[in-house]
Design an enzyme around this catalytic site. Structure first.
Site, PDB file in Angstrom:
ATOM      1  N   ARG A 173       0.852  -1.194   0.000  1.00 56.40           N
ATOM      2  CA  ARG A 173       0.000   0.000   0.000  1.00 56.40           C
ATOM      3  C   ARG A 173       0.888   1.245   0.000  1.00 56.40           C
ATOM      4  O   ARG A 173       1.971   1.251   0.573  1.00 56.40           O
ATOM      5  CB  ARG A 173      -0.915   0.019   1.230  1.00 56.40           C
ATOM      6  CG  ARG A 173      -2.090  -0.940   1.128  1.00 56.40           C
ATOM      7  CD  ARG A 173      -2.990  -0.840   2.329  1.00 56.40           C
ATOM      8  NE  ARG A 173      -2.342  -1.314   3.531  1.00 56.40           N
ATOM      9  CZ  ARG A 173      -1.783  -0.565   4.453  1.00 56.40           C
ATOM     10  NH1 ARG A 173      -1.816   0.760   4.364  1.00 56.40           N
ATOM     11  NH2 ARG A 173      -1.204  -1.106   5.498  1.00 56.40           N
TER      12      ARG A 173
ATOM     13  N   TYR B 146      -1.161  -3.551  -7.099  1.00 53.75           N
ATOM     14  CA  TYR B 146      -0.956  -4.285  -5.846  1.00 53.75           C
ATOM     15  C   TYR B 146      -2.237  -4.313  -4.986  1.00 53.75           C
ATOM     16  O   TYR B 146      -2.875  -3.270  -4.786  1.00 53.75           O
ATOM     17  CB  TYR B 146       0.188  -3.682  -5.007  1.00 53.75           C
ATOM     18  CG  TYR B 146       0.122  -4.200  -3.586  1.00 53.75           C
ATOM     19  CD1 TYR B 146       0.559  -5.494  -3.290  1.00 53.75           C
ATOM     20  CD2 TYR B 146      -0.474  -3.458  -2.574  1.00 53.75           C
ATOM     21  CE1 TYR B 146       0.414  -6.016  -2.021  1.00 53.75           C
ATOM     22  CE2 TYR B 146      -0.618  -3.982  -1.284  1.00 53.75           C
ATOM     23  CZ  TYR B 146      -0.173  -5.256  -1.019  1.00 53.75           C
ATOM     24  OH  TYR B 146      -0.334  -5.782   0.228  1.00 53.75           O
TER      25      TYR B 146
ATOM     26  N   LYS C 153      -9.602  -2.437   1.580  1.00 50.47           N
ATOM     27  CA  LYS C 153      -9.326  -1.290   2.450  1.00 50.47           C
ATOM     28  C   LYS C 153     -10.086  -0.051   1.977  1.00 50.47           C
ATOM     29  O   LYS C 153     -10.560   0.747   2.794  1.00 50.47           O
ATOM     30  CB  LYS C 153      -7.822  -1.025   2.516  1.00 50.47           C
ATOM     31  CG  LYS C 153      -7.025  -2.166   3.187  1.00 50.47           C
ATOM     32  CD  LYS C 153      -7.591  -2.474   4.499  1.00 50.47           C
ATOM     33  CE  LYS C 153      -7.014  -3.538   5.376  1.00 50.47           C
ATOM     34  NZ  LYS C 153      -5.828  -4.239   5.195  1.00 50.47           N
TER      35      LYS C 153
ATOM     36  N   HIS D 170     -10.641  -2.333  11.368  1.00 51.23           N
ATOM     37  CA  HIS D 170      -9.542  -3.183  10.896  1.00 51.23           C
ATOM     38  C   HIS D 170      -9.319  -4.295  11.923  1.00 51.23           C
ATOM     39  O   HIS D 170      -8.338  -4.301  12.655  1.00 51.23           O
ATOM     40  CB  HIS D 170      -8.283  -2.311  10.734  1.00 51.23           C
ATOM     41  CG  HIS D 170      -7.155  -2.974  10.001  1.00 51.23           C
ATOM     42  ND1 HIS D 170      -5.848  -2.533  10.115  1.00 51.23           N
ATOM     43  CD2 HIS D 170      -7.112  -4.009   9.129  1.00 51.23           C
ATOM     44  CE1 HIS D 170      -5.063  -3.283   9.345  1.00 51.23           C
ATOM     45  NE2 HIS D 170      -5.805  -4.183   8.753  1.00 51.23           N
TER      46      HIS D 170
ATOM     47  N   SER E 245      -1.364  -3.512  10.316  1.00 48.51           N
ATOM     48  CA  SER E 245      -1.005  -4.430   9.233  1.00 48.51           C
ATOM     49  C   SER E 245       0.242  -5.238   9.598  1.00 48.51           C
ATOM     50  O   SER E 245       1.206  -4.691  10.134  1.00 48.51           O
ATOM     51  CB  SER E 245      -0.747  -3.639   7.955  1.00 48.51           C
ATOM     52  OG  SER E 245      -1.907  -2.925   7.614  1.00 48.51           O
TER      53      SER E 245
ATOM     54  N   CYS F 149       0.698  -7.418  11.895  1.00 51.92           N
ATOM     55  CA  CYS F 149       0.953  -7.545  13.341  1.00 51.92           C
ATOM     56  C   CYS F 149       0.188  -8.721  13.949  1.00 51.92           C
ATOM     57  O   CYS F 149       0.018  -8.777  15.165  1.00 51.92           O
ATOM     58  CB  CYS F 149       0.604  -6.249  14.051  1.00 51.92           C
ATOM     59  SG  CYS F 149       1.793  -4.943  13.706  1.00 51.92           S
TER      60      CYS F 149
ATOM     61  N   ASP G  29      -9.370  -9.708   8.925  1.00 52.68           N
ATOM     62  CA  ASP G  29      -8.849  -8.372   8.617  1.00 52.68           C
ATOM     63  C   ASP G  29      -9.848  -7.247   8.875  1.00 52.68           C
ATOM     64  O   ASP G  29      -9.450  -6.177   9.311  1.00 52.68           O
ATOM     65  CB  ASP G  29      -8.385  -8.325   7.155  1.00 52.68           C
ATOM     66  CG  ASP G  29      -7.436  -7.168   6.857  1.00 52.68           C
ATOM     67  OD1 ASP G  29      -6.463  -7.005   7.614  1.00 52.68           O
ATOM     68  OD2 ASP G  29      -7.669  -6.437   5.892  1.00 52.68           O
TER      69      ASP G  29
ATOM     70  N   ARG H 180       1.994 -12.141  -0.620  1.00 50.31           N
ATOM     71  CA  ARG H 180       0.673 -12.486  -0.071  1.00 50.31           C
ATOM     72  C   ARG H 180       0.077 -13.702  -0.763  1.00 50.31           C
ATOM     73  O   ARG H 180       0.418 -14.025  -1.891  1.00 50.31           O
ATOM     74  CB  ARG H 180      -0.283 -11.299  -0.273  1.00 50.31           C
ATOM     75  CG  ARG H 180       0.192 -10.013   0.402  1.00 50.31           C
ATOM     76  CD  ARG H 180      -0.696  -9.609   1.521  1.00 50.31           C
ATOM     77  NE  ARG H 180      -0.105  -8.593   2.368  1.00 50.31           N
ATOM     78  CZ  ARG H 180      -0.618  -8.250   3.548  1.00 50.31           C
ATOM     79  NH1 ARG H 180      -1.704  -8.825   4.004  1.00 50.31           N
ATOM     80  NH2 ARG H 180      -0.040  -7.331   4.288  1.00 50.31           N
TER      81      ARG H 180
HETATM   82  P1  GTP Z   1      -2.374  -7.734   7.423  1.00 53.49           P
HETATM   83  O1  GTP Z   1      -2.862  -8.787   6.484  1.00 53.49           O
HETATM   84  O2  GTP Z   1      -1.300  -6.884   6.814  1.00 53.49           O
HETATM   85  O3  GTP Z   1      -3.459  -6.890   7.983  1.00 53.49           O
HETATM   86  O4  GTP Z   1      -1.560  -8.498   8.607  1.00 53.49           O
HETATM   87  P2  GTP Z   1      -2.032  -9.343   9.885  1.00 53.49           P
HETATM   88  O5  GTP Z   1      -2.351  -8.433  11.014  1.00 53.49           O
HETATM   89  O6  GTP Z   1      -3.074 -10.316   9.491  1.00 53.49           O
HETATM   90  O7  GTP Z   1      -0.680 -10.101  10.281  1.00 53.49           O
HETATM   91  P3  GTP Z   1      -0.271 -11.655  10.179  1.00 53.49           P
HETATM   92  O8  GTP Z   1      -1.120 -12.532  11.031  1.00 53.49           O
HETATM   93  O9  GTP Z   1      -0.164 -12.008   8.747  1.00 53.49           O
HETATM   94  O10 GTP Z   1       1.180 -11.645  10.839  1.00 53.49           O
HETATM   95  C1  GTP Z   1       2.229 -10.867  10.325  1.00 53.49           C
HETATM   96  C2  GTP Z   1       3.549 -11.273  10.928  1.00 53.49           C
HETATM   97  O11 GTP Z   1       3.490 -11.287  12.369  1.00 53.49           O
HETATM   98  C3  GTP Z   1       4.009 -12.656  10.512  1.00 53.49           C
HETATM   99  O12 GTP Z   1       5.370 -12.596  10.161  1.00 53.49           O
HETATM  100  C4  GTP Z   1       3.824 -13.505  11.735  1.00 53.49           C
HETATM  101  O13 GTP Z   1       4.746 -14.551  11.783  1.00 53.49           O
HETATM  102  C5  GTP Z   1       4.006 -12.511  12.878  1.00 53.49           C
HETATM  103  N1  GTP Z   1       3.209 -12.904  14.077  1.00 53.49           N
HETATM  104  C6  GTP Z   1       1.882 -13.174  14.106  1.00 53.49           C
HETATM  105  N2  GTP Z   1       1.481 -13.537  15.359  1.00 53.49           N
HETATM  106  C7  GTP Z   1       2.585 -13.488  16.128  1.00 53.49           C
HETATM  107  C8  GTP Z   1       2.820 -13.755  17.530  1.00 53.49           C
HETATM  108  O14 GTP Z   1       1.926 -14.100  18.291  1.00 53.49           O
HETATM  109  N3  GTP Z   1       4.107 -13.585  17.972  1.00 53.49           N
HETATM  110  C9  GTP Z   1       5.116 -13.187  17.132  1.00 53.49           C
HETATM  111  N4  GTP Z   1       6.327 -13.042  17.657  1.00 53.49           N
HETATM  112  N5  GTP Z   1       4.924 -12.937  15.810  1.00 53.49           N
HETATM  113  C10 GTP Z   1       3.687 -13.079  15.314  1.00 53.49           C
HETATM  114  C1  SPV Z   2      -2.987  -4.557   5.276  1.00 56.84           C
HETATM  115  O1  SPV Z   2      -1.996  -3.957   4.830  1.00 56.84           O
HETATM  116  O2  SPV Z   2      -3.516  -4.287   6.379  1.00 56.84           O
HETATM  117  C2  SPV Z   2      -3.560  -5.687   4.499  1.00 56.84           C
HETATM  118  C3  SPV Z   2      -3.076  -5.905   3.133  1.00 56.84           C
HETATM  119  O3  SPV Z   2      -4.449  -6.365   4.972  1.00 56.84           O
HETATM  120  S1  SPV Z   2      -3.757  -4.775   2.009  1.00 56.84           S
HETATM  121  O4  SPV Z   2      -4.917  -5.385   1.380  1.00 56.84           O
HETATM  122  O5  SPV Z   2      -2.717  -4.507   1.016  1.00 56.84           O
HETATM  123  O6  SPV Z   2      -4.157  -3.578   2.695  1.00 56.84           O
HETATM  124 MN    MN Z   3      -4.951  -5.659   7.079  1.00 59.66          MN
END
Ligand code: GTP
Ligand code: SPV
Ligand code: MN
Length: 590
Positions: A69, A197, A206, A226, A248, A250, A277, A371
């Site tokens: 983004r 993207y 979003k 979110h 994002s 996290c 999400d 992704r």
């Molecule tokens: P978006 O799709 O961008 O909104 O991201 P998201 O919030 O869904 O994050 P996602 O679950 O894909 O995790 C992103 C990163 O955080 C990955 O590299 C995971 O391995 C890491 N992660 C997720 N949960 C944990 C946790 O409980 N502990 C740690 N240390 N890392 C974590």
């Molecule tokens: C984020 O960045 O929080 C996502 C991926 O979930 S995107 O659809 O690119 O915003």
């Molecule tokens: Mn997201």
């Protein structure tokens, strides 16, 4: 097709503007989608992967300048800058339309215009909303077909209503200097140019489901957030639902699909994924807050997803999935990304398409924001409620971010308004999900900084108003931090499935079944109340370390928040938040 006059008039206008060679109406049929997949493979836009190992799966690479983004080029074109507020870029709507139309004019020449009718939320659900996206990208069509509910049945529900969101996407030349993602909340309209993207071009996600929908929610008395939505079933078979807002990359997808630790599985705990999400939430007839997931698939971060960290997500990507910007294993025509396993392919292409040897190269094979786009129905733990339009009742709302220090593993707000304060002071280290530096601590209230479609001070007020409306039915509000590190920079808390140990405490608090320590920032668990059974290499002393509330650090944090509030929100900041800040500061001085 549709007879809806407002839709037809707009499409005519856009057609005259962008001048496509032909127009294709996406009807939602498998035959049409299959033909588009074949066409995308014939032009090299997508690569068909190993049908035995990854049936129905494809690989796509975006341009190297177009992998995340672009917050700096994302605009809220409200009537005035004031309405867009201090956390958004603003452009005057008339100037924006003119600039965007100049960029879009004639840009579909030699290309096809695809018309995608889509529903955010189960089709026909009272909580769902409809959008139409025009795009010149087959990749966008195929992603939208996974991420949303598309096709002719959407026209049937829309009828001749004018309540739908316009979305125009033009790839143009993927020129970063002319890349704009613009939102017109007053007009229910989105225009995105010069990107291919995900978050910039899958306009239901979003752009609509957060930026436009948050504005609609404020005006119509509901919330677009979110947030993941997760059901936790206890051994008695009772299911409680929580939502969680993390910035994002996290951990939303991971928490939404977590596997309970073995001890919990044996006892009979289960988790059910409703969303990973975005949550749309509305007060139900019984007074409680109900959430639906407006999406129909997962656009998840690939790197870090593996059999140990998130087996459910991995299983979800085994068929009908589009991978974007991961490495391509040429030996068996499959995909690979960092930490998928300990055996990177030697004969591969990296995410840019260059030859790559995973055993010897010091470059990454997959982009950090690579992704997967996977259908929700693939998810082994998808909730039976996922497809029902009524939504699930929410017991707790959880905020959280990436904080190396200061913020404890978990704490509970004293009440709803204090919870709004806790959300408003969220700060998190930046990630690869957006362009720019990674690992910089920034304020990200409610994980909505990049996604709130109007003045964030008014958004806080909307939260406070919702709390008043919900009264004693309001969910309890918590904050978590899985990311505290030790002196060597290692995460202290094991995270992932073990996060259920924290959720269990949260649900006990909701039930009033466990005591807590009242601290300067809110209620913190007594260490012995978090179940550590079966955890190796993690002691109750480690737990005490990450539950600690350091008043000195929090006092500094409070000063920093005061500065943020004053310089950012001015008189749009609700007085309740200022009061909570004063209480925090006073508590730290005690
Ligand atoms: P978006 O799709 O961008 O909104 O991201 P998201 O919030 O869904 O994050 P996602 O679950 O894909 O995790 C992103 C990163 O955080 C990955 O590299 C995971 O391995 C890491 N992660 C997720 N949960 C944990 C946790 O409980 N502990 C740690 N240390 N890392 C974590
Ligand atoms: C984020 O960045 O929080 C996502 C991926 O979930 S995107 O659809 O690119 O915003
Ligand atoms: Mn997201």
């Amino acid at each position: 097709m549709t007879k809806n006059a407002s839709v037809l008039a707009w499409i005519d206008e856009m057609k005259a503007l962008v001048n496509p060679d032909q127009v294709v109406w996406i009807d939602g049929s498998e035959e049409q989608l299959e033909a588009l997949r074949a066409e995308a493979c014939s032009t090299g836009e997508m690569i068909k992967l190993n049908e035995e190992k990854l049936p129905g799966c494809y690989l796509h690479r975006t341009a190297v300048n177009d992998v995340a983004r672009v917050e700096g080029r994302t605009f809220i074109c409200a009537k005035t800058k004031e309405e867009a507020g201090p956390t958004n870029n603003w452009m005057d709507p008339q100037e924006a339309y003119k600039m965007l139309y100049d960029i879009a004019r004639g840009s579909y020449k030699g290309r096809t215009m695809y018309v995608i009718p889509y529903s955010m939320g189960p089709i026909g659900s009272p909580l769902a909303k409809i959008g139409v996206e025009l795009t010149d990208s087959i990749y966008v069509v195929l992603n939208m077909a996974i991420m949303t509910r598309i096709g002719d049945k959407v026209w049937d529900v829309l009828g001749d209503s004018t309540d739908w969101v316009k979305g125009l996407h033009c790839k143009c030349d993927i020129d970063e200097e002319k890349r704009y993602i613009c939102h017109f909340p007053e007009d229910n309209a989105i225009i995105s140019v010069n990107s291919g993207y995900g978050g910039n071009v899958l306009l239901g996600k979003k752009c609509f489901a957060l930026r436009i929908a948050s504005f609609q929610g404020k005006n119509e008395g509901w919330m677009a957030e979110h947030m993941l939505i997760l059901g936790i079933e206890n051994p008695q078979g009772e299911i409680k639902y929580v939502t969680a807002a993390f910035p994002s990359a996290c951990g939303k997808t991971n928490l939404a699909m977590m596997i309970p630790p073995e001890g919990y599985r044996v006892k009979g705990y289960k988790v059910w994924t409703v969303g990973d999400d975005i949550a749309w939430m509305r007060q139900g007839e019984d007074g409680r807050l109900y959430a639906i997931n407006p999406e129909n698939g997962f656009f998840g971060v690939a790197p870090g997803t593996n059999q140990k960290s998130n087996p459910n997500a991995l299983a979800t990507t085994k068929q009908g999935t589009i991978f974007t910007n991961v490495a391509h294993n040429l030996d068996d025509n499959t995909v690979w990304w960092e930490s998928l396993d300990k055996n990177p392919p030697e004969n591969a292409l990296d995410w840019t398409g260059e030859p790559w040897n995973g055993k010897t190269s010091d470059k990454k094979g997959a982009h950090p924001n690579s992704r997967f786009t996977a259908p929700a129905k693939n998810c082994p733990c998808i909730s039976p409620e996922f497809d029902k339009g009524a939504g699930v009742p929410i017991s707790a709302i959880i905020f959280g971010g990436r904080r190396a220090s200061t913020t404890p593993l978990v704490y509970q707000s004293r009440d709803w308004n204090h919870g709004v304060f806790v959300g408003s002071i969220m700060a998190s280290e930046t990630t690869a999900a957006a362009t720019g530096a990674v690992g910089v601590l920034r304020h990200d209230p409610m994980a909505m900084k990049p996604f709130c479609g109007y003045h964030m001070g008014d958004y806080f007020q909307h939260w406070i108003d919702m709390g008043e409306k919900l009264g004693e039915n309001a969910p309890k509000i918590f904050n978590v931090n899985w990311f505290r590190v030790d002196e060597d920079g290692h995460f202290i808390w094991p995270g992932f499935g073990d996060n259920l140990r924290v959720i269990e405490w949260i649900l006990k608090r909701v039930d009033g079944a466990v005591d807590a320590d009242e601290t300067a920032i809110g209620y913190v668990p007594k260490a012995e109340d978090i179940n550590l059974e079966g955890l190796d290499n993690f002691s109750i002393d480690d737990l005490k370390t990450i539950l600690e509330v350091d008043k000195e650090k929090w006092s500094k944090e409070a000063d920093e928040i005061a500065n943020y509030y004053d310089t950012t929100f001015g008189d749009h900041l609700p007085k309740e938040l200022r009061e909570s800040l004063a209480t925090l500061k006073a508590n730290c001085e005690k």
